[in-house]
Scaffold this motif. Structure first.
Motif, mmCIF file in Angstrom:
data_model
loop_
_atom_site.group_PDB
_atom_site.id
_atom_site.type_symbol
_atom_site.label_atom_id
_atom_site.label_comp_id
_atom_site.label_asym_id
_atom_site.label_seq_id
_atom_site.Cartn_x
_atom_site.Cartn_y
_atom_site.Cartn_z
ATOM 1 N N LEU A 24 0.823 -1.214 0.000
ATOM 2 C CA LEU A 24 0.000 0.000 0.000
ATOM 3 C C LEU A 24 0.853 1.257 0.000
ATOM 4 N N LEU A 25 1.944 1.225 0.741
ATOM 5 C CA LEU A 25 2.835 2.373 0.809
ATOM 6 C C LEU A 25 3.429 2.700 -0.560
ATOM 7 N N PHE A 27 2.258 1.847 -3.505
ATOM 8 C CA PHE A 27 1.190 2.324 -4.383
ATOM 9 C C PHE A 27 0.998 3.824 -4.184
ATOM 10 N N LEU A 28 0.932 4.252 -2.939
ATOM 11 C CA LEU A 28 0.757 5.677 -2.655
ATOM 12 C C LEU A 28 1.974 6.503 -3.070
ATOM 13 N N VAL A 29 3.173 5.949 -2.906
ATOM 14 C CA VAL A 29 4.389 6.671 -3.296
ATOM 15 C C VAL A 29 4.385 6.945 -4.797
ATOM 16 N N LEU A 31 1.826 6.971 -6.833
ATOM 17 C CA LEU A 31 0.715 7.857 -7.173
ATOM 18 C C LEU A 31 1.056 9.308 -6.857
ATOM 19 N N VAL A 32 1.568 9.560 -5.671
ATOM 20 C CA VAL A 32 1.916 10.928 -5.270
ATOM 21 C C VAL A 32 3.077 11.463 -6.108
ATOM 22 N N SER A 63 1.253 2.893 -10.848
ATOM 23 C CA SER A 63 0.700 2.723 -9.504
ATOM 24 C C SER A 63 -0.640 2.001 -9.547
ATOM 25 N N PHE A 67 -1.509 -1.531 -7.791
ATOM 26 C CA PHE A 67 -2.654 -1.707 -6.903
ATOM 27 C C PHE A 67 -3.535 -2.864 -7.367
#
Length: 75
Positions: A24-25, A27-29, A31-32, A63, A67
């Motif tokens: 999850l981390l 994926f967020l990295v 994306l951001v 990303s 996911f």
């Protein structure tokens, strides 16, 4: 969906929970990072705007793929 995720997390071993959080981390990295490349005007990259958009979209698509793979592996 969230209830299933919480229920699955309770059934997992500590190693599997750690990998879930890392998945999850990252994926967020990605994306951001993709959004930052597109929208951050003073980003220290010497690129033309069209190439910044291309790189940002590529990171966002990556990303989403990560996911999707992550979600399918936790079913």
């Amino acid at each position: 969906m969230i209830a299933n995720l919480v229920d699955n997390m309770k059934k997992k071993s500590p190693k599997e929970r750690f990998l879930l959080v890392i998945g999850l981390l990252f994926f967020l990295v990605y994306l951001v990072l993709g959004l930052a490349v597109i929208f951050w005007k003073e980003l220290p990259l010497a690129m033309e705007f069209k190439y910044r958009i291309a790189l940002g979209v590529l990171l966002i698509v990556y990303s989403i793929i990560r996911f999707q793979r992550f979600y399918n592996s936790n079913k």
